[in-house]
Write an enzyme that holds these catalytic residues in place. Sequence first.
Site, mmCIF file in Angstrom:
data_model
loop_
_atom_site.group_PDB
_atom_site.id
_atom_site.type_symbol
_atom_site.label_atom_id
_atom_site.label_comp_id
_atom_site.label_asym_id
_atom_site.label_seq_id
_atom_site.Cartn_x
_atom_site.Cartn_y
_atom_site.Cartn_z
ATOM 1 N N GLU A 1 0.878 -1.179 0.000
ATOM 2 C CA GLU A 1 0.000 0.000 0.000
ATOM 3 C C GLU A 1 0.905 1.215 0.000
ATOM 4 O O GLU A 1 1.523 1.532 1.016
ATOM 5 C CB GLU A 1 -0.910 -0.005 1.236
ATOM 6 C CG GLU A 1 -1.882 -1.167 1.289
ATOM 7 C CD GLU A 1 -2.891 -1.144 0.165
ATOM 8 O OE1 GLU A 1 -3.078 -0.086 -0.455
ATOM 9 O OE2 GLU A 1 -3.481 -2.198 -0.110
ATOM 10 N N CYS B 1 -2.511 8.903 2.706
ATOM 11 C CA CYS B 1 -2.175 8.436 1.354
ATOM 12 C C CYS B 1 -3.262 8.822 0.375
ATOM 13 O O CYS B 1 -3.013 8.969 -0.802
ATOM 14 C CB CYS B 1 -1.973 6.931 1.373
ATOM 15 S SG CYS B 1 -3.285 6.087 2.245
HETATM 16 P P1 NDP Z 1 8.378 4.493 4.717
HETATM 17 O O1 NDP Z 1 8.385 3.748 3.446
HETATM 18 O O2 NDP Z 1 9.513 5.364 5.054
HETATM 19 O O3 NDP Z 1 8.180 3.506 5.968
HETATM 20 C C1 NDP Z 1 7.101 2.601 6.064
HETATM 21 C C2 NDP Z 1 7.431 1.517 7.067
HETATM 22 O O4 NDP Z 1 8.509 0.721 6.562
HETATM 23 C C3 NDP Z 1 7.904 2.043 8.404
HETATM 24 O O5 NDP Z 1 7.440 1.191 9.437
HETATM 25 C C4 NDP Z 1 9.401 1.959 8.278
HETATM 26 O O6 NDP Z 1 10.048 1.915 9.512
HETATM 27 C C5 NDP Z 1 9.555 0.655 7.534
HETATM 28 N N1 NDP Z 1 10.815 0.487 6.829
HETATM 29 C C6 NDP Z 1 11.702 1.416 6.422
HETATM 30 N N2 NDP Z 1 12.724 0.840 5.758
HETATM 31 C C7 NDP Z 1 12.491 -0.492 5.741
HETATM 32 C C8 NDP Z 1 13.165 -1.620 5.190
HETATM 33 N N3 NDP Z 1 14.303 -1.504 4.512
HETATM 34 N N4 NDP Z 1 12.634 -2.842 5.349
HETATM 35 C C9 NDP Z 1 11.459 -2.988 6.016
HETATM 36 N N5 NDP Z 1 10.773 -1.967 6.562
HETATM 37 C C10 NDP Z 1 11.277 -0.721 6.421
HETATM 38 O O7 NDP Z 1 7.038 5.327 4.654
HETATM 39 P P2 NDP Z 1 6.547 6.447 5.616
HETATM 40 O O8 NDP Z 1 6.563 5.923 7.005
HETATM 41 O O9 NDP Z 1 7.266 7.712 5.338
HETATM 42 O O10 NDP Z 1 5.010 6.570 5.173
HETATM 43 C C11 NDP Z 1 4.555 7.491 4.244
HETATM 44 C C12 NDP Z 1 4.140 6.804 2.972
HETATM 45 O O11 NDP Z 1 3.148 5.809 3.248
HETATM 46 C C13 NDP Z 1 3.512 7.756 2.006
HETATM 47 O O12 NDP Z 1 4.045 7.559 0.711
HETATM 48 C C14 NDP Z 1 2.048 7.353 2.021
HETATM 49 O O13 NDP Z 1 1.361 7.690 0.851
HETATM 50 C C15 NDP Z 1 2.134 5.890 2.259
HETATM 51 N N6 NDP Z 1 0.874 5.373 2.780
HETATM 52 C C16 NDP Z 1 0.094 4.587 1.970
HETATM 53 C C17 NDP Z 1 -1.134 4.125 2.390
HETATM 54 C C18 NDP Z 1 -1.972 3.247 1.511
HETATM 55 O O14 NDP Z 1 -2.907 2.650 2.028
HETATM 56 N N7 NDP Z 1 -1.708 3.143 0.233
HETATM 57 C C19 NDP Z 1 -1.657 4.474 3.719
HETATM 58 C C20 NDP Z 1 -0.746 5.268 4.502
HETATM 59 C C21 NDP Z 1 0.473 5.711 4.024
HETATM 60 P P3 NDP Z 1 10.546 3.281 10.169
HETATM 61 O O15 NDP Z 1 9.435 4.272 10.130
HETATM 62 O O16 NDP Z 1 10.836 2.858 11.548
HETATM 63 O O17 NDP Z 1 11.742 3.741 9.385
#
Ligand code: NDP
Length: 564
Positions: A252, A286
């Site tokens: 997502e 999002c």
């Molecule tokens: P990120 O991609 O930075 O992080 C998402 C999650 O992945 C966090 O828990 C993060 O941990 C974790 N993560 C980071 N690096 C890794 C890795 N290498 N391997 C596994 N997990 C990892 O996204 P954001 O947190 O900045 O979220 C914003 C984004 O989410 C926006 O683009 C938004 O549009 C999208 N989004 C989409 C939705 C949908 O339903 N389509 C709903 C809500 C948001 P940590 O934060 O601890 O670094």
Amino acid sequence: MTWQYHHGMASVIQSKRDDQQIISFNPATGEEVGRVPQLSAAEVLAAVDRSREAFHKWKTTSFRERRALVMKAREVILTQLDEIAHLISAESGKPFGEAIAMEIAPVLDLMQHFARSAERMLKPRRINIGLYATLGRYSKIVYHPLGVVGIIPAWNYPFSIPLGETAMALMAGNSVVIKPSELTPFVGLQIGEIFERAGAPADLVKVVTGDGRTGAALVDAIPDKIMFTGSVATGKTIASAAAKNLIPVVLELGGKDPMIVFDDANLDLAAGAAVWGAFCNAGQSCSSVERLYIQEGVADKLTKLIVARTRELKQGRGDREDVSIGAMSSERQLRIVEDHVNAFREAGAKIEIGGRVGIADRGVRSADSVRSKSDGAIENEGIHDQLSAISNLFFEPTVISGATNDMRPMQEETFGPTLPIATFKTEEEAIRLANDSEFGLTASVWTRDYAKGRRVAEQIEAGSVCVNEVLYTHGIGQTPWGGFKNSGRGRTHGLEGLMELVQPQHIHVNRVAVLPDAWWMPYSPTAVETFRGFAKYFATGSIRKISLLLPQLSKRIRELLKGG
Ligand code: NDP
């Protein structure tokens, strides 16, 4: 060492190491919420192993037992409603009321829906196998759980997204390991605690805290499915890491969601919807309205209505009930918004209202304290000033007119409280502008002509399109959620989302197993003639034509019987 939430939440978690920790801050005030451990890869692997043991017991439970757990978890949430909402608000910066309206209420509805309906949705079902049925066979599909579901959510809806996926996974018979975002670890831990209080078996719902490395360790621990919510870049990283072990992944990802307003729309409603759609959760949804396309004749009028409504919005700490717009969740996000607003300015668009870091008309913009990801550092002690108790992670709600699709921030996801407005002349142009994006999560179309609304909706490349509504369909757990194009792969919610959490098994039964099949060995000229008949008659699906095959079929069966 004990890791705990500073405001009295009972959730504690032990870790052998105390050299690495995540400090969670309230982005609105800079106050520390608490500390959690940065779990090592070995600890994550152990969590997945324990979760797998829990799965082997849980998969044998009845739907009734699963329903009882999920419904009990709902009760636990309701008894702690305000406490949970305050925690969500404290870790994410969103207004307390919004935490109830947009996180807790929708997920409670999702939980009751899947608790009550999963059994019916996953009931074994017979499949129409066409002419094979005339050979005395039948087929049915039964659904098996997958095993351990790894959930990696973003920080923007830290409660509803992982909790909804957890409830669905449990109803399907899976166990769950959640890796919450490093910005919202206590909300993640709260989910584990809710299930613990509801009486979940040990290790059925585990929460592993840490930053992206912990998420990567969860992927490497080889869960049976990964449900990821986050950015396109991290989605690609996870998909490629998961591919090494062929782990299926639901992604997502981001959005750049368009709202199209035709000149026959109810402009008052459209103005209210645009303001809420763009600014709720400080634009960090999002499915936020990230691009507003207004038909030329009504563009000035609607822009004025939107600006007037924006002027009325109160910004501030999320724990105040009269605040509509809270803090941004991180400095990184704030800087992207600032960069996009500057890019709009430089490209010649007009800032109608807002456009600056800080709280509209509060004069606290000068403080330069910010919240950093990972180290959690707060650089300016001044934010602890009790007079303001406000950090500088606020961005004014910003309305921008004169935007065009060739401006960079009309293509990149902003994820902040900005509402850029462009205009269009015709229906075709509106559809073309809306589809001119790498993303396709949601869209919204406003018109009093419902036939036109549906016609336009079906031509927009997005996973959910609303007519005369915006943003909220993630809250309808009964409907599938997911994106076209770079907005994602797979679905959460709805029947389609539940199907992501099971593996279908086809059971095929031959009820008249007294004769050999005509296609068995040994082959012969009679066999080949029969196979021609299969191609010409059987494969038509027509019961009338299959009768033409019967003489050849019985000749072939006699041949096989003689040979046997
Ligand atoms: P990120 O991609 O930075 O992080 C998402 C999650 O992945 C966090 O828990 C993060 O941990 C974790 N993560 C980071 N690096 C890794 C890795 N290498 N391997 C596994 N997990 C990892 O996204 P954001 O947190 O900045 O979220 C914003 C984004 O989410 C926006 O683009 C938004 O549009 C999208 N989004 C989409 C939705 C949908 O339903 N389509 C709903 C809500 C948001 P940590 O934060 O601890 O670094």
